[in-house]
Design a protein around this motif. Structure first.
Motif, short mmCIF file in Angstrom:
data_model
loop_
_atom_site.label_atom_id
_atom_site.label_comp_id
_atom_site.label_asym_id
_atom_site.label_seq_id
_atom_site.Cartn_x
_atom_site.Cartn_y
_atom_site.Cartn_z
N PHE A 41 99.64 -129.44 122.11
CA PHE A 41 99.57 -128.08 121.59
C PHE A 41 98.45 -127.35 122.31
O PHE A 41 97.29 -127.73 122.20
CB PHE A 41 99.32 -128.09 120.08
CG PHE A 41 99.59 -126.77 119.43
CD1 PHE A 41 100.88 -126.31 119.26
CD2 PHE A 41 98.54 -125.98 118.99
CE1 PHE A 41 101.13 -125.08 118.67
CE2 PHE A 41 98.77 -124.76 118.38
CZ PHE A 41 100.08 -124.31 118.23
N LEU A 42 98.81 -126.32 123.06
CA LEU A 42 97.88 -125.63 123.95
C LEU A 42 97.55 -124.23 123.43
O LEU A 42 98.41 -123.53 122.93
CB LEU A 42 98.49 -125.50 125.35
CG LEU A 42 98.98 -126.81 125.98
CD1 LEU A 42 99.73 -126.53 127.27
CD2 LEU A 42 97.80 -127.75 126.24
N ARG A 43 96.30 -123.86 123.57
CA ARG A 43 95.84 -122.52 123.25
C ARG A 43 94.66 -122.17 124.16
O ARG A 43 93.97 -123.06 124.66
CB ARG A 43 95.39 -122.43 121.79
CG ARG A 43 96.52 -122.35 120.76
CD ARG A 43 97.33 -121.07 120.91
NE ARG A 43 98.40 -120.96 119.95
CZ ARG A 43 99.66 -121.32 120.17
NH1 ARG A 43 100.00 -121.85 121.34
NH2 ARG A 43 100.59 -121.14 119.25
N LYS A 49 90.78 -124.72 118.33
CA LYS A 49 91.47 -126.00 118.54
C LYS A 49 90.67 -127.17 117.99
O LYS A 49 91.21 -128.06 117.33
CB LYS A 49 91.76 -126.20 120.05
CG LYS A 49 92.70 -125.19 120.65
CD LYS A 49 93.09 -125.55 122.07
CE LYS A 49 91.94 -125.55 123.04
NZ LYS A 49 91.35 -124.19 123.22
N THR A 217 95.17 -131.47 122.52
CA THR A 217 94.93 -130.04 122.68
C THR A 217 94.26 -129.77 124.02
O THR A 217 93.57 -130.63 124.57
CB THR A 217 94.05 -129.45 121.57
OG1 THR A 217 92.70 -129.89 121.76
CG2 THR A 217 94.54 -129.87 120.20
N SER A 220 95.91 -125.60 129.38
CA SER A 220 97.13 -125.47 130.20
C SER A 220 97.86 -126.80 130.32
O SER A 220 97.26 -127.86 130.13
CB SER A 220 96.77 -124.94 131.60
OG SER A 220 96.44 -126.01 132.46
N ASN A 236 105.77 -130.69 123.83
CA ASN A 236 104.95 -129.48 123.90
C ASN A 236 105.45 -128.47 122.88
O ASN A 236 106.53 -127.89 123.02
CB ASN A 236 105.02 -128.89 125.32
CG ASN A 236 104.07 -127.73 125.52
OD1 ASN A 236 103.46 -127.22 124.57
ND2 ASN A 236 103.92 -127.29 126.76
N SER A 238 103.70 -125.71 122.04
CA SER A 238 102.81 -124.57 122.21
C SER A 238 103.50 -123.22 122.06
O SER A 238 102.87 -122.24 121.65
CB SER A 238 102.12 -124.63 123.58
OG SER A 238 101.51 -125.88 123.77
N PHE A 288 102.21 -116.06 120.91
CA PHE A 288 102.42 -117.29 121.67
C PHE A 288 103.86 -117.78 121.64
O PHE A 288 104.14 -118.89 122.09
CB PHE A 288 101.48 -118.37 121.15
CG PHE A 288 100.03 -118.02 121.29
CD1 PHE A 288 99.42 -118.00 122.53
CD2 PHE A 288 99.27 -117.67 120.18
CE1 PHE A 288 98.08 -117.66 122.68
CE2 PHE A 288 97.93 -117.33 120.30
CZ PHE A 288 97.34 -117.33 121.56
N SER A 289 104.76 -116.97 121.14
CA SER A 289 106.17 -117.34 121.11
C SER A 289 107.03 -116.09 121.25
O SER A 289 106.78 -115.09 120.58
CB SER A 289 106.51 -118.07 119.81
OG SER A 289 107.92 -118.26 119.70
N TYR A 385 98.75 -119.23 129.70
CA TYR A 385 98.10 -120.32 128.98
C TYR A 385 96.59 -120.12 128.88
O TYR A 385 95.95 -120.55 127.91
CB TYR A 385 98.41 -121.66 129.65
CG TYR A 385 99.76 -122.21 129.28
CD1 TYR A 385 100.02 -122.66 127.99
CD2 TYR A 385 100.80 -122.26 130.20
CE1 TYR A 385 101.26 -123.15 127.63
CE2 TYR A 385 102.05 -122.75 129.86
CZ TYR A 385 102.28 -123.20 128.57
OH TYR A 385 103.51 -123.68 128.22
#
Length: 578
Positions: A41-43, A49, A217, A220, A236, A238, A288-289, A385
């Motif tokens: 899970f990327l942020r 995070k 976490t 990228s 993934n 994310s 993010f989506s 990312y």
């Protein structure tokens, strides 16, 4: 008792113990638990995070099972616990502190990883064979050996292991920005980081495998893609819709926080709407989506906590410096990740186009390796990312990627300024620029500044190398220098009365002069009639934009004096400034 704002605090248990303010994100625990066993899970940086991972750790930790009520009462998951609460031995790695210098990185990584593994064995000694501490510690300073020995001692433990990795790519990304070959060495072939993920995968296989779950976490997917043949089991999540604001704050979260501190402190001198409007400009507009376009946008949580902390501690004064210095430093990584190219190559041109329009169109690639960064869409995906682009819509409502806020816009402009300085060999005359800024900011006259920047463009022979990029070069050059002035927020393509003004300079603080500027560009051999036509077109557009009710209201409410300017170039020469 007033709850402390946990600015900079990532220890979930400490936050709860001290009764600090906590934005409840535990509703996402059941989602992640049911979504996959091995999760990536990327942020972007500073989105919470570490705190979220520590929340998961406190929830699933078998050694904290009896503290469930103490740590989670009043939160969503306390009323909706899952079957796996308190059922795992937690092995949590944090790679944010690994030394990224080429000569130190492997030793630093091994030391931190081994220390983490040894601490895990000591903490869970009651569930492991009697000689586990000595057996695992005797690993010859090799993380791989330590992990392999952990497999042996944990195979028959009464509880499975939940591995959590925080900032998995932090040191790798930094190393990549400094030394690309050194980065390849650690992620390819027999590289130590690649071998680390090989062993992690081994720990999840076979019936006696001690590891049942993994949560990773980072920022990228670049690093994990490069070690993917060693570790290809993570899912993934994310860009899934459900966890869009699992990290970061929704506007509802921010309003609830303001409401609490307004009631408890009595120091507020601004409405919640005014405070959110200020924060939105600098901290908001992340999505993010693609499935969440049109829903509540996400605020950078670190920035919101910074702002509210400063506001409350100063008895209701909006901070002069709106950007947390820690966040600002993080954004400078773009300058190293996106290398400056000679004569504005394809990558630099992408940045220039983003700055000029505030948006870009591409297909987001959820996973890509270093060898694929030459693909423009992968570069743009990397910008997404890193938090430098976000899902949004264009002026006709079509999905695209947008620059989320002014903090990010400023970073793009800093990058452009360095590009221009390096490529045409020009350095700012600081004393002259400051004098011109004062005229712009305090006297309501932008012509001296525009004339000076135009003379720099016209008088620099190196500019001639960019003839085929004239319009974007000129506009980008002005943007890069307007954005340096912290007395303004400089907007591009500002929506106004069914159109978009090229630039809008919105004053900050007590400043009173605002500017709306329309740029037009003609090729160097264009006839006078074309210059006259574009000048007339720019004037007509500005007159129409000035009737925009939203801009009129903003100027009236904030007591701004709005100035306009028409700027027309023919080639590299300024032909019209009115």
């Amino acid at each position: 008792m007033l709850r402390l704002l946990p600015y900079g605090e990532t220890d979930y248990v400490t936050i709860r113990k001290e009764n600090s303010y906590y934005v409840d994100k535990t509703a996402y625990i059941p989602y992640f638990e049911n979504a996959a066993k091995y999760i990536m899970f990327l942020r972007p940086r500073r989105f919470g995070k570490s705190l979220f991972l520590n929340t998961l750790s406190a929830y699933y930790d078998v050694l904290r099972k009896d503290q469930f009520e103490q740590n989670f009462s009043g939160l969503y998951v306390f009323d909706h616990p899952t079957p796996r609460q308190g059922q795992y031995m937690i092995l949590k790695f944090n790679f944010s502190g690994v030394d990224s210098k080429k000569e130190n990185v492997q030793t630093s990584f091994n030391t931190q990883a081994i220390d983490t593994i040894n601490a895990f064995v000591k903490r869970h000694q009651a569930f492991l064979p009697e000689n586990s501490i000595e057996y695992v510690a005797d690993c010859q300073n090799s993380c791989d050996i330590a992990l392999t020995r952990l497999i042996n001692v944990a195979a028959n433990a009464p509880y499975k292991i939940y591995i959590m990795i925080d900032e998995y790519d932090n040191f790798a990304n930094t190393l990549f920005s400094i030394d690309e070959e050194a980065y390849k060495d650690l992620t390819h072939g027999d590289g130590f980081f690649r071998l680390f993920f090989n062993v992690l995968k081994l720990m999840t296989t076979d019936n006696e495998a001690p590891v049942e779950r993994i949560f990773i976490t980072g920022v990228s997917p670049l690093t994990l893609s490069d070690v993917t043949s060693g570790f290809n089991i993570a899912k993934n999540l994310s860009i899934d819709a459900v966890p869009n604001d699992a990290m970061g704050f929704s506007e509802s979260d921010v309003r609830a926080m303001l409401e609490y501190y307004r009631k408890e402190t009595g120091v507020f001198k601004h409405s919640d709407d005014d405070l959110i409007a200020t924060m939105r400009t600098h901290y908001d507009n992340y999505c993010f989506s693609s499935d969440m376009i049109g829903e509540e946008r996400v605020f950078n949580s670190d920035m919101v906590l910074y702002f509210v902390d400063k506001y409350v501690s100063s008895n209701g004064k909006i901070p002069e410096k709106l950007i947390d210095p820690n966040v600002s430093t993080d954004y400078f990584k773009m300058e190293k990740m996106v290398k400056i190219e000679q004569n504005f190559g394809e990558k630099s041109q992408i940045i220039l186009d983003i700055v000029n329009t505030g948006r870009t169109f591409f297909e987001l690639n959820p996973e890509f390796a270093i060898a694929e960064l030459s693909n423009p869409e992968n570069l743009q995906s990397l910008l997404y990312y890193m938090g430098l682009l976000s899902f949004g819509v264009d002026d006709e409502g079509y999905p695209c990627f947008v620059v989320p806020n002014d903090t990010v816009r400023q970073q793009y402009c800093r990058y452009l300024e360095k590009c221009y300085s390096q490529l045409i060999g020009w350095r700012t005359d600081v004393a002259k620029i400051n004098t011109l800024w004062n005229t712009l900011v305090f006297k309501g006259d932008c012509k001296p500044f525009i004339s000076y920047i135009a003379s720099v463009i016209d008088g620099n022979t190196a500019v001639r190398d960019f003839n085929d990029q004239g319009e974007s070069f000129v506009k980008g050059f002005f943007l890069a220098h307007f954005c340096k002035n912290t007395s303004f927020i400089t907007y591009t393509e500002q929506e106004a009365d069914h159109g978009f003004a090229d630039m809008f300079l919105e004053p900050l603080g007590y400043k009173r002069h605002a500017y709306m500027i329309e740029f037009k560009y003609c090729k160097k051999n264009a006839p006078d009639s074309e210059v006259e036509q574009k000048t007339a077109q720019a004037k007509e557009q500005l007159q129409r934009y000035l009737t925009d009710k939203r801009i009129e209201k903003k100027c009236t409410d904030r007591k701004w004096q709005l100035h306009t300017a028409v700027v027309v170039f023919r080639g590299w020469k300024l032909e019209v400034l009115e």
